[in-house]
Design a protein around this motif. Structure first.
Motif, mmCIF file in Angstrom:
data_model
loop_
_atom_site.group_PDB
_atom_site.id
_atom_site.type_symbol
_atom_site.label_atom_id
_atom_site.label_comp_id
_atom_site.label_asym_id
_atom_site.label_seq_id
_atom_site.Cartn_x
_atom_site.Cartn_y
_atom_site.Cartn_z
ATOM 1 N N GLU A 30 7.160 5.050 -13.909
ATOM 2 C CA GLU A 30 5.865 4.469 -13.807
ATOM 3 C C GLU A 30 6.057 2.996 -14.044
ATOM 4 O O GLU A 30 4.647 2.308 -13.992
ATOM 5 C CB GLU A 30 5.104 5.285 -14.487
ATOM 6 N N ARG A 33 7.451 0.486 -11.879
ATOM 7 C CA ARG A 33 6.822 1.181 -10.325
ATOM 8 C C ARG A 33 5.980 -0.407 -9.352
ATOM 9 O O ARG A 33 6.468 -0.791 -8.501
ATOM 10 C CB ARG A 33 5.472 1.681 -10.082
ATOM 11 N N ARG A 35 7.758 -3.479 -10.473
ATOM 12 C CA ARG A 35 8.635 -4.604 -9.927
ATOM 13 C C ARG A 35 8.666 -2.966 -8.271
ATOM 14 O O ARG A 35 9.087 -4.097 -7.438
ATOM 15 C CB ARG A 35 9.701 -4.041 -10.973
ATOM 16 N N PHE A 36 8.819 -2.517 -8.359
ATOM 17 C CA PHE A 36 9.201 -1.789 -6.920
ATOM 18 C C PHE A 36 8.302 -1.936 -6.597
ATOM 19 O O PHE A 36 9.060 -2.645 -4.820
ATOM 20 C CB PHE A 36 9.847 -0.248 -7.368
ATOM 21 N N ALA A 37 7.394 -1.918 -6.191
ATOM 22 C CA ALA A 37 5.987 -2.356 -5.467
ATOM 23 C C ALA A 37 6.031 -3.614 -4.932
ATOM 24 O O ALA A 37 5.860 -3.597 -3.727
ATOM 25 C CB ALA A 37 5.235 -1.676 -5.706
ATOM 26 N N ALA A 80 2.349 -1.336 -1.229
ATOM 27 C CA ALA A 80 2.668 -1.640 -2.149
ATOM 28 C C ALA A 80 1.846 -2.320 -3.245
ATOM 29 O O ALA A 80 1.766 -1.923 -4.184
ATOM 30 C CB ALA A 80 3.495 -3.052 -1.785
ATOM 31 N N ARG A 83 -0.044 -0.074 -5.462
ATOM 32 C CA ARG A 83 0.496 0.469 -6.459
ATOM 33 C C ARG A 83 0.723 -0.381 -7.428
ATOM 34 O O ARG A 83 0.851 -0.651 -8.692
ATOM 35 C CB ARG A 83 1.800 0.824 -5.750
ATOM 36 N N CYS A 84 0.453 -1.827 -6.648
ATOM 37 C CA CYS A 84 0.201 -2.365 -8.258
ATOM 38 C C CYS A 84 -0.319 -2.681 -8.933
ATOM 39 O O CYS A 84 -0.999 -3.041 -9.716
ATOM 40 C CB CYS A 84 1.290 -3.941 -7.380
ATOM 41 N N ALA A 204 7.993 3.178 -6.409
ATOM 42 C CA ALA A 204 6.924 3.393 -7.023
ATOM 43 C C ALA A 204 6.067 4.109 -6.942
ATOM 44 O O ALA A 204 4.906 3.944 -7.935
ATOM 45 C CB ALA A 204 6.090 2.229 -6.280
ATOM 46 N N THR A 205 6.582 5.334 -6.101
ATOM 47 C CA THR A 205 5.191 6.443 -6.249
ATOM 48 C C THR A 205 5.470 7.155 -6.766
ATOM 49 O O THR A 205 5.065 8.996 -7.594
ATOM 50 C CB THR A 205 4.939 6.587 -4.850
#
Length: 426
Positions: A30, A33, A35-37, A80, A83-84, A204-205
């Motif tokens: 979590e 997330r 960074r991934f997004a 994305a 999620r950010c 990210a999810t």
């Protein structure tokens, strides 16, 4: 045989620690997330910039690998950014907008004469010279991002959300396997850039829906978890090898090679079965050894190594019943070390414990396999002699008394250890 309290507490503490480790992993996902997004959003922006600036390498890096359509990049960018976002309402709104675009694209794919060709409209605003077929959003990309959007729209710890993530991951795995087979991009269904974006969005999810208990079961060091990981690895390896063998054959040779393919799959299945049986057998052997250890500890005095009082009661009840049934003799010898309290007071409890340990080593030497030596109390010991009359018990008691005087002495060696011994007849 029931498990001891200490062992149960250790197992409970270990299980609780494994669950806490799983929760920490989920929280780490979590935290990552963003960074991934952000990485997924950056790749989407590069793909869109490639269309606007007519830089094919940004959305079509490999000619044979297919490209990322503007609709795909825009939809993934919305997911994305959602999620950010730290606000749940903004995340929900962006995911809903992405889901609406995906719905329109689904209508366009299923109904070729749709009045709202969203994929074609987006293509009109680019200076892309590549044919539309190389970058069109297909069913695989549509299904993958629709599953990710559904996972974002659902609440935390949703089983349906986790199923959507698994479905999206399955599509990406299909694409990766297709590329590992060096197949034409059409077999993969998604470009490498689209696959990378989807994987980043899934990372990210996934922390939103993964169950700590399920993660603990998968990562635990228990036998069940190891078995689950091994079976999963064998199953995936078996399918990948089987598919690779089929691709090496011409369709006309499939009938001839079917026995070979079946044999390979059977060998892998049998290997998995043997591995499972071996692991279960090892686990059962370990369990039996641990159970035997627990049983031995439950009937043994920890200091002297003799039987404890509970084991003595059980043995005595069985010996009395056997003596009454068969008409044989049964004798009990009670041993009490003289002035043991003064030993503890004068030389310390450690010296008293050493004296008790020496008694525990001497007593079994005078007994048969059918007899029992037990620690009855602090400095009291009990001998149960099966098939023994009173005269035999008195003779044994006298030999034990002399043995104590000959072999045992006080810690300073000033005087021998004596004992009071009684041999009542049962």
């Amino acid at each position: 045989m029931t498990m001891t309290i200490d062992t149960a507490r250790q197992l409970s503490a270990r299980n609780f620690g494994e669950v806490r480790s799983a929760i920490r992993i989920i929280r780490r996902f979590e935290r990552l997330r963003f960074r991934f997004a952000a990485a997924a959003a950056g790749i989407c922006c590069l793909a869109l910039a490639g269309y606007l600036l007519d830089l094919r390498m940004l959305y079509l890096p490999v000619e044979e690998g297919g490209g990322t359509h503007p609709l795909t990049a825009l939809t993934a960018l919305l997911l994305a950014l959602g999620r950010c976002a730290s606000n749940r309402r903004i995340e929900f709104a962006l995911a809903s907008l992405a889901a609406a675009l995906l719905g329109l694209r689904g209508i366009e794919l299923l109904w070729l004469e749709t009045p709202m060709p969203v994929g074609q409209w987006l293509g009109m605003f680019t200076w892309d010279s590549a044919p539309r077929g190389e970058t069109a959003m297909g069913f695989n990309s549509l299904g993958t991002f629709a599953a990710i959007a559904l996972a974002i729209l659902l609440g935390h710890r949703s089983a349906l959300g986790m199923a959507a993530i698994v479905a999206a991951f399955g599509v990406c795995c299909t694409v990766i396997v297709a590329y590992s087979y060096a197949l034409h991009p059409a077999f993969g269904g998604m470009s490498p850039i689209t696959t990378l974006i989807a994987l980043l969005l899934m990372l990210a999810t996934v922390g939103r829906h993964i169950d700590p208990l399920a993660l603990r079961l998968l990562l635990s060091d228990s036998a069940v978890s190891r078995l689950l990981r091994r079976q999963l690895l064998l199953a995936l390896s078996g399918f990948w090898i089987g598919g690779l063998l089929l691709l090496q054959l011409h369709p006309a040779q499939w009938i001839t090679a079917a026995p070979l393919f079946t044999t390979v799959m059977l060998v892998l299945a049998i290997a998995g079965l043997i591995s499972t049986v071996a692991m279960l057998a090892g686990t059962e052997n370990t369990r039996q050894r641990q159970q035997a250890t627990l049983e031995r500890l439950s009937v043994t005095d920890a200091l002297t190594g003799l039987s404890n009082r509970w084991a003595c009661d059980v043995f005595a009840s069985r010996a009395i019943a056997a003596a009454q049934r068969e008409g044989t003799g049964l004798a009990v010898v009670l041993i009490d070390i003289d002035r043991f309290k003064s030993v503890n007071d004068r030389y310390g409890h450690a010296a008293g414990d050493r004296l008790l340990c020496e008694v525990g080593h001497l007593l079994p030497r005078w007994l048969r396999r059918s007899d029992l030596a037990a620690r009855w109390g602090g400095e009291e010991f009990l001998l149960i002699l099966t098939t023994t009359r009173l005269t035999g018990a008195i003779a044994l008691a006298e030999r034990v008394r002399r043995c104590f005087e000959d072999r045992l002495s006080l810690p300073d060696g000033s005087m021998p250890v004596t004992a009071s011994i009684a041999a009542p007849r049962c």
